[in-house]
Motif scaffolding. Structure first.
Motif, mmCIF file in Angstrom:
data_model
loop_
_atom_site.group_PDB
_atom_site.id
_atom_site.type_symbol
_atom_site.label_atom_id
_atom_site.label_comp_id
_atom_site.label_asym_id
_atom_site.label_seq_id
_atom_site.Cartn_x
_atom_site.Cartn_y
_atom_site.Cartn_z
ATOM 1 N N ALA A 1 36.920 49.565 33.323
ATOM 2 C CA ALA A 1 35.642 48.927 33.029
ATOM 3 C C ALA A 1 35.232 47.993 34.146
ATOM 4 N N SER A 2 36.202 47.259 34.693
ATOM 5 C CA SER A 2 35.917 46.365 35.802
ATOM 6 C C SER A 2 35.389 47.141 36.985
ATOM 7 N N PHE A 3 36.049 48.262 37.296
ATOM 8 C CA PHE A 3 35.617 49.082 38.427
ATOM 9 C C PHE A 3 34.209 49.621 38.197
ATOM 10 N N LYS B 1 48.658 59.298 44.501
ATOM 11 C CA LYS B 1 48.347 58.329 43.446
ATOM 12 C C LYS B 1 48.279 56.908 43.993
ATOM 13 N N MET B 2 49.086 56.614 45.019
ATOM 14 C CA MET B 2 49.067 55.278 45.615
ATOM 15 C C MET B 2 47.933 55.105 46.625
ATOM 16 N N ASP C 1 51.575 51.414 40.528
ATOM 17 C CA ASP C 1 50.248 51.406 39.904
ATOM 18 C C ASP C 1 49.334 50.380 40.569
ATOM 19 N N TYR C 2 49.898 49.231 40.912
ATOM 20 C CA TYR C 2 49.098 48.178 41.545
ATOM 21 C C TYR C 2 48.556 48.650 42.891
ATOM 22 N N GLN D 1 44.207 50.385 46.351
ATOM 23 C CA GLN D 1 43.681 51.334 47.327
ATOM 24 C C GLN D 1 42.504 52.145 46.803
ATOM 25 N N SER D 2 42.379 52.254 45.488
ATOM 26 C CA SER D 2 41.195 52.942 44.972
ATOM 27 C C SER D 2 39.944 52.160 45.347
ATOM 28 N N LEU D 3 40.061 50.836 45.361
ATOM 29 C CA LEU D 3 38.949 50.005 45.817
ATOM 30 C C LEU D 3 38.751 50.143 47.322
#
Length: 489
Positions: free
Chosen positions: A18-20, A83-84, A350-351, A356-358
């Motif tokens: 939701a934040s993203f 994934k990372m 996960d972190y 990195q998705s950002l």
């Protein structure tokens, strides 16, 4: 207990999503440079054993011997790295070698049989490319095994400048040696179609010669990245400084340490000149960062989290050593090159993926205009800005809650800051500032957006978590009643 953990994980995932979704993140441009990338640095032999057909005299319990990792293992664990969010996977030297880490190569043409075949290497390169990841391979210019095919050729005796500790050093001023090395690396690039080369063991090679090597490789494949793990004035795509990892580890291994020199080698790039610097807090040739933080009596995962955040978010080319995400420990050498254990906690994994998705989705976070907002004894705050968006990154690497006040002159009037990890909303206070207050040893990324009022997505996410929780509670209650009824029959 498992149910409770599942609900917690679901809540965290939904809220983070939701934040993203509240952030209008600028999409990555089609044209990328090495400053847009991030490197996951591993050793083929130490990662994953994909097939037993090449397990010749393998002994995973002896850290000095081959452990069984191979090219097929890289393919099998591609999604794990993807994934990372890493975009380049550096796999070390792949040539025939007497040592698991590729540091005793005996050929520039034959691949190490423990790792696999030429076709299997190509399959790995193709598989990673299909997931928008590049594979980089080390090519040593000198300091190879005394049993190297050139060193054992009597006709090439003049090519050897010196020999020690079972290794030979080529005479890199010899024109025949230079041409042979250029031919070897060019042939390898043509044959494998690899997307990156890291030139190692430069042995103080003349800069003009190293540039010839770089030019010859780029003539074959203009899009290939070429870097080194040694300092050089040659035309590499990214700079390397030997003390960078020491600077970073001495900032992040504990709290409240002097952080003012963190931009020692990136100032030129920050100012818009030069090329990006490789950023790292340890590397394949050093003690693990985990060892330093443990020696400081600190909790390694928390230390690694802050170190990784700074490495990935400051301007430059991040290089993260494999196993950092599972707090791998050890002194330099085989002890630090443990076989990867995939059955470990995934919190840091996960972190890194969320972080990195950002970074991967926002060109501004990678290459936007940079400005320090605060840098004092471990409390680091900076801005990344472009015409499309503005981000504020805060790393509180101190032992207490800390704050930084952002002025409207900095980000504009009528704005609000939305935290990407804690979903915090920061608006202007009575004093006229946007106050960012962060607990000790915490990291947050804020996007500056127009003031909106209620966060509808956040409320919907909370409601969804509540519905999921209520639904599972109903299922559990019904099952409990059914079991009691069956027992009473």
């Amino acid at each position: 207990m498992r149910f409770k953990k599942w609900i917690g994980a679901t809540a965290a995932s939904v809220l983070l999503a939701a934040s993203f979704s509240t952030a209008s993140i600028a999409s990555a441009e089609a044209t990328r440079t090495i400053a847009d990338e991030s490197i996951y640095d591993l050793l083929v032999d130490r990662f994953f054993n994909g097939t037993g057909t090449n397990d010749i005299d393998v002994n995973a319990k002896d850290p000095t011997l081959f452990a069984g990792g191979d090219f097929k293992g890289l393919v099998a664990k591609k999604d794990f790295i993807d994934k990372m969010g890493f975009t380049i996977v550096s796999i070390g030297s792949v040539f025939d070698t007497e040592k698991y880490d590729g540091s005793m190569p005996t050929s520039y043409t034959t691949l190490e049989e423990h790792f696999g075949t030429e076709d299997e290497l190509k399959e790995a390169i193709t598989a990673y490319r299909a997931s928008d990841m590049k594979i980089m391979v080390d090519f040593p210019l000198s300091n190879v095994s005394a049993n190297h095919e050139w060193a054992t050729d009597a006709s090439k005796a003049a090519w050897v400048a010196s020999s020690q500790d079972g290794k030979v050093q080529w005479d890199l001023s010899n024109s025949d040696v230079q041409q042979a090395l250029i031919d070897a690396v060019v042939t390898f690039v043509k044959t494998s179609d690899v997307d990156g080369i890291r030139l190692t063991n430069l042995e103080n090679a003349d800069t003009a010669f190293v540039n010839e090597v770089i030019d010859a490789i780029k003539a074959v494949k203009s899009t290939i990245y070429i870097i080194s793990n040694e300092e050089s004035d040659a035309n590499f795509d990214a700079k390397y400084y030997a003390d960078t990892q020491e600077i970073y580890r001495n900032i992040y291994k504990n709290v409240d340490l002097d952080s003012t020199h963190i931009d020692a080698h990136v100032e030129e790039y920050i100012n818009g000149d030069g090329i990006p610097t490789q950023l790292m807090f340890d590397n394949l040739n050093t003690n693990r960062f985990t060892l330093d933080s443990a020696n400081e009596n600190m909790f390694p995962p928390t230390r690694i989290k802050t170190a990784i955040s700074g490495t990935l978010l400051l301007p430059g080319l991040p290089v993260i050593q494999y196993g950092s995400e599972i707090a791998m420990n050890g002194e330099a050498g085989p002890e630090a090159h443990q076989f990867y254990n995939f059955k470990t906690d995934t919190e840091l994994i996960d972190y890194i993926g969320d972080l990195q998705s950002l970074r991967n989705d926002s060109e501004t976070l990678r290459t936007g205009e940079f400005k320090w907002l605060k840098n004092e004894n471990g409390f680091i705050a900076f801005e990344r800005k472009s015409e499309d968006e503005t981000w504020i990154v805060v790393i509180n690497n101190t032992g207490e809650t800390n704050r930084v006040n952002i002025s409207p002159e900095e980000i504009g009037e009528g704005k609000e800051l939305r935290g990407m990890f804690e979903s915090e909303i920061i608006r202007k206070n009575k004093e006229g500032y946007y106050p960012i207050i962060l607990d000790r040893e915490m990291v947050e990324i804020y996007q500056v957006i127009e003031k909106r009022g209620l966060n509808t997505s956040y409320i919907v996410a909370l409601a969804l978590v509540g519905i999921l929780y209520a639904g599972f509670m109903v299922i559990i209650i019904k099952r409990g009643r059914k079991r009691r009824a069956e027992k009473g029959q």
